[in-house]
Write an enzyme that holds these catalytic residues in place. Structure first.
Site, PDB file in Angstrom:
ATOM      1  N   GLU A 171      -5.586  -8.330  -1.676  1.00  0.00           N
ATOM      2  CA  GLU A 171      -6.388  -8.076  -0.496  1.00  0.00           C
ATOM      3  C   GLU A 171      -7.730  -7.829  -0.623  1.00  0.00           C
ATOM      4  OE1 GLU A 171      -4.986  -5.250   2.698  1.00  0.00           O
ATOM      5  OE2 GLU A 171      -2.793  -5.932   2.335  1.00  0.00           O
ATOM      6  N   GLU A 189       0.783  -1.128  -0.094  1.00  0.00           N
ATOM      7  CA  GLU A 189       0.045  -0.066   0.014  1.00  0.00           C
ATOM      8  C   GLU A 189       0.683   1.317   0.045  1.00  0.00           C
ATOM      9  OE1 GLU A 189      -2.988  -0.719   2.851  1.00  0.00           O
ATOM     10  OE2 GLU A 189      -4.260  -1.629   1.441  1.00  0.00           O
TER      11      GLU A 189
HETATM   12  C1  BGP Z   1      -4.519  -2.569   4.327  1.00  0.00           C
HETATM   13  C2  BGP Z   1      -3.186  -3.457   4.847  1.00  0.00           C
HETATM   14  C3  BGP Z   1      -3.414  -4.500   5.877  1.00  0.00           C
HETATM   15  C4  BGP Z   1      -4.750  -4.671   6.544  1.00  0.00           C
HETATM   16  C5  BGP Z   1      -6.101  -4.423   5.706  1.00  0.00           C
HETATM   17  C6  BGP Z   1      -7.440  -4.217   6.380  1.00  0.00           C
HETATM   18  O1  BGP Z   1      -4.703  -1.537   4.620  1.00  0.00           O
HETATM   19  O2  BGP Z   1      -2.509  -3.541   3.890  1.00  0.00           O
HETATM   20  O3  BGP Z   1      -2.326  -4.627   6.698  1.00  0.00           O
HETATM   21  O4  BGP Z   1      -4.794  -4.524   7.790  1.00  0.00           O
HETATM   22  O5  BGP Z   1      -5.791  -3.033   5.044  1.00  0.00           O
HETATM   23  O6  BGP Z   1      -7.319  -3.151   7.303  1.00  0.00           O
HETATM   24  P1  BGP Z   1      -7.751  -3.005   8.759  1.00  0.00           P
HETATM   25  O7  BGP Z   1      -7.082  -4.115   9.345  1.00  0.00           O
HETATM   26  O8  BGP Z   1      -7.525  -1.830   9.164  1.00  0.00           O
HETATM   27  O9  BGP Z   1      -9.168  -3.616   8.717  1.00  0.00           O
END
Ligand code: BGP
Length: 533
Positions: free
Chosen positions: A399, A215
C-alpha cells in the site's frame, strides 16, 4: 524472482532513468472489501463488524452505533470499548459507508476492464469473511459468496492479472465477534482457519499470493478485531491469537500448494529521532520495535528478545498454549509486506496513538497532505533497506499512495498532477532500493487504485485512485467510473516497467515527442510509449 536488471552507475551517470524494474516485477492496485465492495445483504453476506461503523472526517472520529443496555441508541468511537450490556445495532437514518462502499459488487466487470487497461499484472483485494461464512460459525461456506469471487478471479485472469488475496482485512463477522469476543477468544482461531482453508482449497492453482492479515500492528477497536474491551491486555492477547492463526494458515497454504507465497502486512511509518539527543534516538528504537513487534514474531517465528520488556511496560501477561511456540516457528512468512504512506518524528514523550503509530509531530523538512500525513519518498527507500537488513526476506510494497481531494471537471476529466508527483517520487526511491541497494522487492500495489471509502475517516473525498468514482461522503452519486490524468500516466509507467518515471503527464508527453522513439527505455526496443487512450 528473476535476475535483477544490471545497474551500471557510470553508464547512467548515477541516474536510473531508462532502467526498468526486474522483468517479473508486479504492478497493481489494492483494495479492501468493506471500503470497496458493498453488496450489503446480497448473495447471503452476513453482518460484518464494520457494518456498524459510521462516517467521520479529519476532526470527527468514526463511531460504532449501539443499542445500549436500556434499549436506547448509543455510539462509541471505533477505538473505544463497548459499554456493558450494549450491542452493535443498525439504525435507518444513519449512513454506514461499508454497506455500499463504491459497489465493486456490481461494477467488477468495468473495474477489472480498467485495471487491465492500466496494465496491472496483480490486483490485491480482500475477501469479505461474512460473505463466505455469514456468521463465521457455520461448518459449510456460502456457495454464493465463493461464486462471486470465482467471477472476480476469472475476470482478472482474462486480462492477465493475478490475484493477491488478503484473507482478513481488519474485520470479523459480527456474530462470531459476539460469540467469542472477537479475536480475544481463542475459538476464533478455528473459525479463521476453517475460513482460510476454504479459500486456499477453492482457488488452488488460481491464486498463489496470500496475506493472512492487514496492518496487524495497529489493529484495535470493535470494527477491526471485534473485541468489546480495548485495553492492552485484550488487544495483545487477541493479536497473539491472530499470529498463531496466521502461522497455522501459512503452513496450511504450503501444504495445499507448495507454490503459495504467504505474507502478512504491517502499517509502517519510517521513524526519525526528533534530534540527535541519545535519549530521543533510543526512544525511536523502542517505538520502532513496537511497530515491528508482530512482524518480528511472524517472520522469525518466535517472540523477540525485547518482548518481555514491551509487554511488561504495557502490563500485559499473555496466555499461551504449550503448542503455540512450535506453531509460530513452523509458520513463518514467505515475504514481508507493508503499507507506507508517511514518516514520523519520534522522541521522549511522543504520543503513541496506536501500537507504534505516532500522533503527528511536525517534521520541518517535509510537506504534509491535507490529512496531515508527512510526504517522504526517501523514507520508503530507507524502510526497504531496514526491513531487508532485519528479515532477509523478499519485500512487497503493498500500500502506498496519496489521499487527496480531486476535482472532476464538467467534461469529466480529473487533473491530478500532485498524485503523479507523489507516485513518481516514491517509485524512484523504490527503484533505487531495488537496483542500487539490491533489495528484492516483489511488487508494488497502489492503495485504492479505484477511488474507495477512507478507512480512517469514512470519507469519499479522500481519494487515492487512478479511476474516479462519482460518489460523495454521504454515498450519493452515480458510481460512474472515469479516468483521471494519472490513469494514463501510470499506464505508461507500467508499459515501460518503471523505466521512465516523470513527475507529470506533460513532461512525459513532451519527452516522448522530443525523442520520438529514440529514448532508451530499458532494453525493450518495441516498447510503445506513444499510444494515447
Ligand atoms: C491502511 C489500510 C487501508 C487504507 C489505507 C489508507 O491503513 O490498510 O484499508 O484505507 O490505510 O488509509 P485511509 O483510508 O484512512 O486514508
Amino acid at each position: 524472482m528473476s535476475e535483477r536488471a544490471a545497474y551500471d552507475p557510470q553508464a547512467f551517470g548515477g541516474d536510473l532513468e531508462g532502467l526498468p524494474f526486474p522483468e517479473d516485477f508486479l504492478w497493481g492496485g489494492a483494495t479492501a472489501d468493506f471500503q470497496y465492495e458493498g453488496g450489503f445483504g446480497e448473495g447471503g453476506r452476513g453482518l460484518l463488524s464494520h457494518d456498524f461503523e459510521t462516517g467521520g472526517d479529519v476532526t470527527t472520529p468514526r463511531r460504532v452505533s449501539l443499542r445500549l443496555a436500556d434499549g436506547s441508541r448509543g455510539f462509541v468511537t471505533s477505538e473505544e470499548a463497548l459499554p456493558e450490556g450494549s450491542e452493535p445495532a443498525l439504525y435507518d437514518n444513519v449512513y454506514y459507508p461499508s454497506h455500499k462502499a463504491v459497489d465493486f459488487y456490481h461494477h467488477h466487470g468495468r473495474d477489472i476492464e480498467l485495471m487491465g487497461e492500466l496494465g496491472f499484472n496483480v490486483f490485491r483485494f480482500s475477501v469479505c469473511w461474512s460473505r463466505i461464512f455469514p456468521t463465521g460459525l457455520e461448518e459449510e461456506p456460502n456457495e454464493e459468496g465463493l461464486a462471486f469471487y470465482d467471477h472476480v478471479i476469472d475476470e482478472l485472469a482474462e486480462v492477465g492479472i493475478e490475484p493477491l488475496i488478503t484473507i482478513c482485512h481488519d474485520e470479523i463477522p459480527a456474530a462470531l465477534a459476539a460469540k467469542c469476543d472477537g479475536w480475544a477468544g481463542r475459538e476464533t482461531i478455528d473459525a479463521y482457519v476453517r475460513y482460510a482453508r476454504t479459500l486456499l482449497e477453492r482457488w488452488k492453482g488460481k491464486c498463489r499470493l496470500w496475506l493472512t492479515f492487514n496492518e496487524i500492528n495497529i489493529l484495535c477497536g470493535y470494527p477491526m478485531i471485534g473485541t468489546r474491551e480495548q485495553d492492552d491486555q485484550t488487544i495483545y492477547q487477541a493479536k497473539h491469537h491472530m499470529m498463531v492463526a496466521s502461522a497455522i494458515v501459512t503452513k496450511l497454504a504450503h501444504e495445499v500448494d507448495s507454490r503459495n507465497l504467504v505474507g502478512t502486512m504491517y502499517a509502517s511509518s519510517e521513524l526519525y529521532p526528533r534530534d540527535c539527543r541519545p535519549e530521543n534516538v533510543f526512544e525511536t528504537l523502542r517505538v520502532k520495535r513496537e511497530t515491528l513487534f508482530f512482524i518480528d514474531v511472524m517472520a522469525k517465528g518466535a517472540y523477540p528478545n525485547y518482548a518481555d520488556d514491551l509487554l511488561a511496560r504495557r502490563d500485559v501477561a499473555l496466555e499461551m498454549e504449550p503448542d503455540d511456540v512450535r506453531t509460530l516457528a513452523e509458520g513463518t512468512l514467505d515475504f514481508v509486506s507493508f503499507s507506507y504512506y508517511r514518516s514520523n518524528v519520534c522522541g521522549v514523550g511522543s504520543e503513541l496513538r496506536r501500537h507504534g503509530i505516532l500522533g503527528a509531530e511536525n517534521n520541518p523538512h517535509l510537506e504534509t497532505t491535507s490529512w496531515g500525513w508527512a510526504v517522504d519518498a526517501l523514507g520508503l527507500r530507507i524502510l526497504l533497506n531496514e526491513l531487508y537488513d532485519r528479515y532477509q526476506k523478499p519485500l512487497f510494497v503493498i500500500e502506498n499512495g496519496l489521499g487527496a481531494i480531486d476535482v472532476r471537471e464538467p467534461d469529466g476529466s480529473v487533473h491530478d498532477p500532485y498524485r503523479m508527483r507523489y507516485l513518481a517520487d516514491h517509485l524512484r526511491e523504490m527503484k533505487k532500493a531495488v537496483l542500487i541497494d539490491r533489495i528484492p522487492v516483489i511488487g508494488y500495489t497502489m492503495w485504492g487504485s479505484t477511488d474507495l471509502v477512507s478507512l480512517s475517516t469514512g470519507e469519499m473525498k479522500k481519494r487515492y485512485g487512478f479511476i474516479y468514482v462519482d460518489m460523495d461522503d454521504e454515498g450519493k452519486g452515480t458510481l460512474e467510473r472515469s479516468k483521471k490524468d494519472s490513469f494514463r500516466w501510470m499506464q505508461k509507467v507500467i508499459e515501460g516497467n518503471g523505466a521512465y518515471l516523470p513527475s507529470d503527464m506533460e513532461t512525459l508527453d513532451d519527452d516522448i515527442e522530443e525523442v520520438e522513439g529514440e529514448f532508451a527505455l530499458g532494453n525493450d526496443d518495441d516498447l510503445d510509449l506513444g499510444t494515447d487512450n
